[in-house]
Motif scaffolding. Structure first.
Motif, PDB file in Angstrom:
ATOM      1  N   ASP A 181       0.826  -1.207   0.000  1.00  0.00           N
ATOM      2  CA  ASP A 181       0.000   0.000   0.000  1.00  0.00           C
ATOM      3  C   ASP A 181       0.863   1.261   0.000  1.00  0.00           C
ATOM      4  OD1 ASP A 181      -2.346  -1.438  -0.083  1.00  0.00           O
ATOM      5  OD2 ASP A 181      -2.595  -1.484   2.081  1.00  0.00           O
ATOM      6  N   MET A 182       1.986   1.180  -0.710  1.00  0.00           N
ATOM      7  CA  MET A 182       2.864   2.337  -0.897  1.00  0.00           C
ATOM      8  C   MET A 182       3.178   2.468  -2.384  1.00  0.00           C
ATOM      9  SD  MET A 182       5.618   2.282   2.238  1.00  0.00           S
ATOM     10  CE  MET A 182       6.283   0.669   1.804  1.00  0.00           C
ATOM     11  N   ILE A 183       3.218   3.704  -2.871  1.00  0.00           N
ATOM     12  CA  ILE A 183       3.656   3.956  -4.240  1.00  0.00           C
ATOM     13  C   ILE A 183       4.831   4.928  -4.205  1.00  0.00           C
ATOM     14  CG2 ILE A 183       1.376   3.536  -5.215  1.00  0.00           C
ATOM     15  CD1 ILE A 183       1.068   6.593  -5.538  1.00  0.00           C
ATOM     16  N   ALA A 184       5.653   4.869  -5.229  1.00  0.00           N
ATOM     17  CA  ALA A 184       6.821   5.747  -5.329  1.00  0.00           C
ATOM     18  C   ALA A 184       6.534   6.870  -6.317  1.00  0.00           C
ATOM     19  CB  ALA A 184       8.042   4.952  -5.775  1.00  0.00           C
ATOM     20  N   LEU A 185       7.012   8.061  -5.981  1.00  0.00           N
ATOM     21  CA  LEU A 185       6.843   9.240  -6.842  1.00  0.00           C
ATOM     22  C   LEU A 185       8.193   9.923  -6.990  1.00  0.00           C
ATOM     23  CD1 LEU A 185       5.137  11.332  -8.367  1.00  0.00           C
ATOM     24  CD2 LEU A 185       4.599  12.387  -6.164  1.00  0.00           C
ATOM     25  N   GLU A 223      -4.742  11.942  -4.079  1.00  0.00           N
ATOM     26  CA  GLU A 223      -5.402  10.826  -4.745  1.00  0.00           C
ATOM     27  C   GLU A 223      -5.030   9.500  -4.085  1.00  0.00           C
ATOM     28  OE1 GLU A 223      -7.631  10.991  -7.513  1.00  0.00           O
ATOM     29  OE2 GLU A 223      -7.608  13.086  -6.831  1.00  0.00           O
ATOM     30  N   ALA A 224      -3.767   9.360  -3.700  1.00  0.00           N
ATOM     31  CA  ALA A 224      -3.321   8.136  -3.037  1.00  0.00           C
ATOM     32  C   ALA A 224      -3.961   7.987  -1.662  1.00  0.00           C
ATOM     33  CB  ALA A 224      -1.799   8.136  -2.920  1.00  0.00           C
ATOM     34  N   ARG A 225      -4.057   9.095  -0.961  1.00  0.00           N
ATOM     35  CA  ARG A 225      -4.638   9.047   0.387  1.00  0.00           C
ATOM     36  C   ARG A 225      -6.087   8.576   0.339  1.00  0.00           C
ATOM     37  NH1 ARG A 225      -5.197  14.212   4.554  1.00  0.00           N
ATOM     38  NH2 ARG A 225      -5.975  13.017   6.353  1.00  0.00           N
ATOM     39  N   ALA A 226      -6.797   8.969  -0.706  1.00  0.00           N
ATOM     40  CA  ALA A 226      -8.189   8.540  -0.847  1.00  0.00           C
ATOM     41  C   ALA A 226      -8.296   7.028  -0.989  1.00  0.00           C
ATOM     42  CB  ALA A 226      -8.828   9.230  -2.045  1.00  0.00           C
ATOM     43  N   ARG A 227      -7.219   6.395  -1.422  1.00  0.00           N
ATOM     44  CA  ARG A 227      -7.185   4.928  -1.556  1.00  0.00           C
ATOM     45  C   ARG A 227      -6.401   4.280  -0.427  1.00  0.00           C
ATOM     46  NH1 ARG A 227      -7.905   2.455  -7.051  1.00  0.00           N
ATOM     47  NH2 ARG A 227      -6.461   0.883  -6.258  1.00  0.00           N
ATOM     48  N   ARG A 228      -6.108   5.051   0.607  1.00  0.00           N
ATOM     49  CA  ARG A 228      -5.365   4.562   1.773  1.00  0.00           C
ATOM     50  C   ARG A 228      -3.976   4.067   1.370  1.00  0.00           C
ATOM     51  NH1 ARG A 228      -8.661   4.007   6.169  1.00  0.00           N
ATOM     52  NH2 ARG A 228      -7.174   2.580   7.150  1.00  0.00           N
ATOM     53  N   LEU A 229      -3.350   4.781   0.430  1.00  0.00           N
ATOM     54  CA  LEU A 229      -1.991   4.480   0.012  1.00  0.00           C
ATOM     55  C   LEU A 229      -1.046   5.568   0.509  1.00  0.00           C
ATOM     56  CD1 LEU A 229      -2.613   3.484  -3.736  1.00  0.00           C
ATOM     57  CD2 LEU A 229      -2.445   1.954  -1.767  1.00  0.00           C
ATOM     58  N   GLN A 230       0.174   5.170   0.824  1.00  0.00           N
ATOM     59  CA  GLN A 230       1.219   6.115   1.210  1.00  0.00           C
ATOM     60  C   GLN A 230       2.117   6.389   0.003  1.00  0.00           C
ATOM     61  OE1 GLN A 230       1.232   7.566   4.279  1.00  0.00           O
ATOM     62  NE2 GLN A 230      -0.670   6.404   4.546  1.00  0.00           N
ATOM     63  N   ARG A 246      -3.766  13.967 -11.328  1.00  0.00           N
ATOM     64  CA  ARG A 246      -4.920  13.068 -11.205  1.00  0.00           C
ATOM     65  C   ARG A 246      -4.913  12.009 -12.301  1.00  0.00           C
ATOM     66  NH1 ARG A 246      -7.693  17.889  -9.744  1.00  0.00           N
ATOM     67  NH2 ARG A 246      -8.386  18.189 -11.916  1.00  0.00           N
ATOM     68  N   THR A 247      -4.521  12.427 -13.514  1.00  0.00           N
ATOM     69  CA  THR A 247      -4.484  11.488 -14.629  1.00  0.00           C
ATOM     70  C   THR A 247      -3.413  10.424 -14.412  1.00  0.00           C
ATOM     71  OG1 THR A 247      -5.245  13.230 -16.128  1.00  0.00           O
ATOM     72  CG2 THR A 247      -4.261  11.287 -17.133  1.00  0.00           C
ATOM     73  N   ALA A 248      -2.237  10.840 -13.932  1.00  0.00           N
ATOM     74  CA  ALA A 248      -1.154   9.890 -13.665  1.00  0.00           C
ATOM     75  C   ALA A 248      -1.549   8.917 -12.558  1.00  0.00           C
ATOM     76  CB  ALA A 248       0.118  10.638 -13.291  1.00  0.00           C
ATOM     77  N   ALA A 249      -2.157   9.447 -11.498  1.00  0.00           N
ATOM     78  CA  ALA A 249      -2.583   8.584 -10.401  1.00  0.00           C
ATOM     79  C   ALA A 249      -3.640   7.592 -10.864  1.00  0.00           C
ATOM     80  CB  ALA A 249      -3.114   9.440  -9.250  1.00  0.00           C
TER      81      ALA A 249
END
Length: 343
Positions: free
Chosen positions: A59-63, A83-90, A294-297
């Motif tokens: 539940d983590m993504i890299a940016l 956008e990530a937080r809305a999906r409970r991602l860090q 938003r499009t990238a996410a």
């Protein structure tokens, strides 16, 4: 978690569901679990839960961004984080600083932390290394710039079109001597914006004057110095097109030092804070970092959810915002080659 379960008087499975944010738990039981968590000062062990999950997700993504302190990059970062937080991602974030080795180092570091996916504003000329660095099936999205040698969804601004529109706008206001101020030419966005500038001049029957073209202006200081040099020439330009927000800021500083900020037309690519409060306010070709983010996410999340279709390219249009600096007519003083004294 066993301690939490005993304290709350519920099953271990119920605690697991509450900790992982599942919405199927009875609210009363969930409240008991939350109360026990607070009393015991329990902290969720991400590493342990990853080992137990069948999909091994963290539940983590890299940016990876060019520079998180740059207004454009920071805007991208904030939107993707939301956008990530809305999906409970860090979100794990790093700045690549136009350094291919730094890019690879960050990819390796975030891979070791088992990021589920990667969004990257690329700087390397060859991204085939991602095949070896990333676990098979790890989704990647390129944003702001295209990647090379690795197939992935890509989110880009209409750089050529935006730069051409800015140059045409200056031409429409009577300018024929338009200087171009660019970032490092190896950067794809810089190449595309220069391409748009040249295309608009060609349409008007003009050629880009090499004496009025400056590449490699990656900082405000370099841009300021370049603009100062332009106006010590016998035939200075009557207008400037700057291809990046930091370059625009350097150009504004130089014009104000010379007392020419009300005489020389200026259009910058990328908006920047307070551009609308200057005198004159700065006309810009504004990108839409919010929509790009938003499009990238969305593209990354679609891949995380199982989409396996061919990679696509998503074009985000730019917008010419007229504020005053880009609408100044050619100065008679500059047309006659005199720029050595303030107007």
């Amino acid at each position: 978690m066993n301690d939490v379960a005993r304290t709350a008087g519920v099953s271990l499975k119920t605690v697991s569901r509450v900790v992982n944010g599942e919405q199927t738990v009875n609210p009363e039981l969930a409240a008991q679990v939350q109360s026990a968590i607070a009393a015991l000062n329990y902290r969720h062990d991400i590493g342990a839960s990853t080992l137990r999950r069948s999909d091994r997700r963290t539940d983590m993504i890299a940016l990876l961004l060019e520079d998180v302190s740059n207004p454009f990059s920071s805007a991208l970062h904030r939107v993707i984080e939301d956008e990530a937080r809305a999906r409970r991602l860090q979100v794990l974030t790093g700045s690549v600083d136009e350094d291919p080795e730094r890019e690879r180092e960050l990819i390796r570091t975030f891979t070791m932390r088992r990021a589920d996916g990667v969004i990257i504003a690329p700087v390397s000329s060859d991204h085939s290394y991602l095949t070896a660095e990333l676990p098979p099936g790890t989704p990647v999205v390129f944003v702001d710039r295209p990647g090379q040698g690795f197939a992935a969804d890509t989110v880009l601004a209409t750089n050529v079109t935006g730069a051409a529109e800015a140059t045409r706008h200056l031409l429409a206001h009577g300018h024929r001597s338009i200087a171009y101020l660019g970032d490092h030419y190896h950067i794809s966005t810089a190449q595309h914006r220069y391409e748009g500038y040249v295309a608009a001049l060609t349409e008007a029957g003009l050629q880009a004057d090499p004496a009025l073209v400056a590449h490699g202006l990656h900082t405000t200081a370099l841009a300021e110095t370049a603009v100062m040099s332009l106006f010590h020439r016998p035939a200075p330009p009557t207008a400037l097109f700057s291809s990046q927000n930091l370059v625009t800021i350097g150009a504004v500083r130089a014009l104000r030092r010379l007392g020419l900020h009300r005489a020389v037309a200026l259009i910058g690519f990328d908006d920047f804070p307070l551009a609308d409060l200057l005198e004159p306010a700065v006309t810009v070709v504004a990108q839409n970092p919010a929509l790009m983010g938003r499009t990238a996410a969305a593209a990354l999340f679609r891949r995380l959810d199982g989409h396996t279709g061919e990679p696509g390219t998503f074009w985000i249009p730019t917008d010419l915002i007229r504020r005053g600096s880009g609408e100044l007519p050619p100065s008679p003083q500059l047309l006659h080659g005199r720029s050595d004294r303030p107007l």
